[in-house]
Motif scaffolding. Sequence first.
Motif, PDB file in Angstrom:
ATOM      1  N   LYS A   1     -57.549 -64.970  99.130  1.00 61.05           N
ATOM      2  CA  LYS A   1     -56.486 -65.216  97.961  1.00 61.05           C
ATOM      3  C   LYS A   1     -55.033 -65.550  98.443  1.00 61.05           C
ATOM      4  CE  LYS A   1     -57.578 -61.270  96.385  1.00 61.05           C
ATOM      5  NZ  LYS A   1     -58.483 -60.541  97.415  1.00 61.05           N
ATOM      6  N   SER A   2     -54.774 -64.672  99.177  1.00 58.78           N
ATOM      7  CA  SER A   2     -53.365 -64.927  99.736  1.00 58.78           C
ATOM      8  C   SER A   2     -53.213 -66.202 100.716  1.00 58.78           C
ATOM      9  CB  SER A   2     -52.608 -63.814 100.703  1.00 58.78           C
ATOM     10  OG  SER A   2     -52.694 -62.466  99.979  1.00 58.78           O
TER      11      SER A   2
ATOM     12  N   VAL B   1     -52.358 -63.644  92.001  1.00 57.43           N
ATOM     13  CA  VAL B   1     -53.635 -62.765  92.646  1.00 57.43           C
ATOM     14  C   VAL B   1     -53.583 -61.599  91.949  1.00 57.43           C
ATOM     15  CG1 VAL B   1     -54.393 -62.154  94.833  1.00 57.43           C
ATOM     16  CG2 VAL B   1     -53.277 -64.410  94.949  1.00 57.43           C
TER      17      VAL B   1
ATOM     18  N   ILE C   1     -56.480 -64.913  90.109  1.00 55.97           N
ATOM     19  CA  ILE C   1     -57.201 -65.309  91.362  1.00 55.97           C
ATOM     20  C   ILE C   1     -57.696 -63.949  91.651  1.00 55.97           C
ATOM     21  CG2 ILE C   1     -57.493 -66.150  93.635  1.00 55.97           C
ATOM     22  CD1 ILE C   1     -55.017 -67.997  92.855  1.00 55.97           C
TER      23      ILE C   1
ATOM     24  N   ASP D   1     -48.380 -63.234  94.222  1.00 54.67           N
ATOM     25  CA  ASP D   1     -49.245 -62.404  95.180  1.00 54.67           C
ATOM     26  C   ASP D   1     -49.346 -61.032  94.805  1.00 54.67           C
ATOM     27  OD1 ASP D   1     -51.304 -62.033  96.844  1.00 54.67           O
ATOM     28  OD2 ASP D   1     -50.148 -63.249  98.486  1.00 54.67           O
ATOM     29  N   GLU D   2     -50.283 -60.792  93.990  1.00 56.05           N
ATOM     30  CA  GLU D   2     -50.660 -59.296  93.464  1.00 56.05           C
ATOM     31  C   GLU D   2     -49.216 -58.506  93.101  1.00 56.05           C
ATOM     32  OE1 GLU D   2     -52.986 -56.723  94.958  1.00 56.05           O
ATOM     33  OE2 GLU D   2     -54.211 -57.987  96.302  1.00 56.05           O
TER      34      GLU D   2
END
Length: 260
Positions: A49-50, A199, A41, A168-169
């Motif tokens: 995104k988050s 992400v 993403i 997430d990242e």
Amino acid sequence: MAPPGNAEPALSIHNLTVSYHNQPVLWDIELDIPAGVMAGIVGPNGAGKSTLIKSLLELVPSLSGEVRVHGKSYASQRKRVGYVPQRSSVDWDFPTTALDVVMMGLYGRLGWFRRPGRRERREAMEALAMVGMTDFAERQISQLSGGQQQRVFLARALVQQADVYFLDEPMAGVDATTERAIIEILRRLRDQGKTVIVVHHDLQTVSTYFDWLLLLNVRVIAAGNAQDVFKIDHLRKAYGGQIALLGDHDSLMFPASKVT
Ligand code: ADP
């Protein structure tokens, strides 16, 4: 990739709209992510995104929308879903060891009232070994480096034995060795048929890491096979003036600087 004939998406989002203080941050998201892909993403800061991940996991409320995980409601599929939050969103001063954090990943299976025993401890140690953190099992999480903390979180997701993973990242602020270790583990999960949704902020590695891609900026700009989505027109639409590109082949992207 999903085997032929396996048409049921891992994740199906219909008409999802989320706002903070009456300001829409995700608008009418329609999306199917096939099972068995490594999905990225991607989008500029503040693209939502988050928020997308958090709303799917019901951590933030949505104004409208329907989410299905392998064809069923998220509530009924919760145990099949693993989540690695952004490292910066976690209180790392909380007094607990790396091993304890990993064991927390087993609570969904155990229920909150059954204490983890020897078997669970062994599983957690195996997961720590997979991420190269055996020697740090008893270390307080506050005393780990950023990359080590990220590995511990990954181990926690691994013991869950989920079918769909959201991260997430996970590569933000980790060293190159840790990044390689993380991507190897994620690829292994994908190769076992799991769906891995990440992400990611580094456009330079997008085409090597992901086989499926969502370009997001409040709305879905483009979604599908990575080679179809990762094109100059789509990137310009998502990033606007924030992106500088070298070269004029629309499938060969060389961002002049990292877009963060
Ligand atoms: P991204 O992950 O793509 O950087 P986010 O999902 O974190 O984007 O944020 C999307 C937008 O929502 C941003 O404008 C951000 O400032 C805002 N936002 C995020 N979380 C909150 C919150 N808890 N309260 C109010 N606004 C928020």
